[in-house]
Motif scaffolding. Structure first.
Motif, PDB file in Angstrom:
ATOM      1  N   ARG A   1      77.096 -58.980  39.968  1.00  0.00           N
ATOM      2  CA  ARG A   1      77.682 -58.988  41.308  1.00  0.00           C
ATOM      3  C   ARG A   1      78.358 -57.674  41.673  1.00  0.00           C
ATOM      4  O   ARG A   1      78.778 -57.481  42.824  1.00  0.00           O
TER       5      ARG A   1
ATOM      6  N   THR B   1      78.796 -53.903  42.791  1.00  0.00           N
ATOM      7  CA  THR B   1      78.001 -52.979  43.604  1.00  0.00           C
ATOM      8  C   THR B   1      78.539 -51.551  43.606  1.00  0.00           C
ATOM      9  O   THR B   1      77.840 -50.646  44.073  1.00  0.00           O
TER      10      THR B   1
ATOM     11  N   PRO C   1      75.086 -53.063  38.663  1.00  0.00           N
ATOM     12  CA  PRO C   1      75.335 -51.751  39.282  1.00  0.00           C
ATOM     13  C   PRO C   1      74.547 -50.612  38.648  1.00  0.00           C
ATOM     14  O   PRO C   1      74.649 -49.476  39.100  1.00  0.00           O
TER      15      PRO C   1
END
Length: 283
Positions: free
Chosen positions: A222, A224, A251
Motif C-alpha cells: 500500500r 506509494t 513502492p
C-alpha cells in the motif's frame, strides 16, 4: 548546528506520558525529517546523521515511550505498535508541517512502514534501516534473548562492553562511537551504578505469546512514497530474499547493502550517511 531537547505528550489508555525528543537544525528549516530508533535504543543514536542533515533539515529524533528520557508506561501490556503509531502522530502534529521524511532503524523502520501505508499519510520519503515486511521467527528469538533483561553495571565501561556484544551487528564502530552509545544508552542508579536506559517491560511483547514469522506484505504493497532500504550484509532480520522482493513490489524500493554489518547498520559511518542524505535530497 543548534540542538535542543524537547518534549511532547502522548496518550495511552492510562493517561498522558511525555515523549522526549532531540531536535537539530532550525525550526523554520524547509524540510523536516523524523528519525526513530530500534527496539532498545534511543534518539541519540542518530547524532552523527542529524549533524550532517541539519544544514538542510530540521531533524527530530524521539525517544520512543519507555526508552531514553521518555516516560515509562505503567502497564507494559501497552507497549506495542498501536501506541508507537499514536505517539508518532502526536509528534508530527507538534511539528506543524504537512509532510515529513522518515528514517527508521528496525522498530523505527516498521513504524515508518506502517505510517506510510496509511491513507493520507504525511510521509514524503521513507528510509528503512534493516527491517522489512517479513520478520523471520529465528531473528525474533535472538532479539528475545536479550530484550527485557535488566542488567546492572558497575561503571559505563561495563555498559559499553555489554552493548558491543548484543549490538555487534551495528558494525565496525570506533571506540568513540561505542562510548557514545553507552553514555546515551544507560541511566545512573541511586547507588551510582548503571542500568540500560529502557523499561524492561518492553520485552513483554516477546513473551506474551509464542513467536512466529511476521508477514506485513499487505502493508508494504500500500506504500506509494519513494523508499530507500538499507540492509546489513549479514543481517538475520532482513533476509536477502525479502530485501530483493521489496525492490519488486509495492513502492519498489531502492536497496543499498551495507558491508561488515548485521542487524542493523549504525548510520554513523560517512558512506551510510551519504546514502541517506543523497536519497532524501533528490529532486
Amino acid at each position: 548546528m543548534p540542538m535542543s531537547e524537547r518534549r511532547v505528550l502522548g496518550l495511552s489508555a492510562l493517561g498522558f506520558h511525555a515523549i522526549a525528543y532531540t531536535q537539530w537544525g532550525r525550526d523554520d528549516a524547509p524540510r523536516t525529517v523524523v528519525c526513530m530508533h530500534g527496539l532498545t535504543r534511543n534518539g541519540r543514536d542518530f547524532d552523527h546523521l542529524a549533524l550532517d542533515l541539519a544544514d538542510a533539515y530540521r531533524v527530530v529524533c524521539p525517544d520512543v515511550v519507555g526508552r531514553g528520557r521518555s516516560d515509562r508506561l505503567a502497564n507494559p501490556d501497552l507497549y506495542g505498535y498501536p501506541q508507537y503509531l499514536a505517539d508518532a502522530a502526536a509528534l508530527i502534529a507538534r511539528l506543524d508541517v504537512e509532510s515529513v521524511d522518515w528514517i527508521g532503524t528496525s522498530m523505527g523502520g516498521l513504524v515508518g512502514l506502517m505510517l506510510a501505508a496509511q491513507p493520507k499519510s504525511p510521509i514524503r520519503r521513507l528510509v528503512i534501516n534493516d527491517v522489512g515486511p517479513f520478520l523471520p521467527k529465528a531473528a525474533l528469538e535472538r532479539i528475545a534473548g536479550y530484550v527485557g533483561k535488566d542488567p546492572v553495571f558497575d561503571d559505563i565501561r561495563g555498559v559499553e562492553a555489554y552493548l558491543r556484544l548484543v549490538l555487534m551487528g551495528f558494525g565496525r564502530l570506533s571506540d568513540e562511537e561505542w562510548r557514545h552509545m553507552a553514555e546515551h544508552g544507560a541511566r545512573r542508579l541511586p547507588d551510582g551504578r548503571f542500568a540500560l536506559a529502557y523499561d524492561p517491560g518492553i520485552g513483554k511483547a516477546f513473551t506474551a505469546q509464542p513467536l512466529a514469522d511476521v508477514d506485513l506484505w499487505p502493508l508494504w504493497d500500500r506504500i506509494t512514497c519513494p523508499v530507500l532500504v538499507l540492509r546489513g550484509a549479514d543481517s538475520d532480520l532482513l533476509l536477502p530474499e525479502t530485501a530483493v522482493e521489496m525492490t519488486r513490489r509495492g513502492p519498489k524500493a531502492r536497496l543499498v547493502e551495507v558491508p561488515h554489518c548485521g542487524h542493523a547498520p549504525s548510520l554513523m559511518k560517512p558512506e551510510q550517511i551519504a546514502a541517506v542524505r543523497g536519497f532524501l535530497l533528490e529532486r
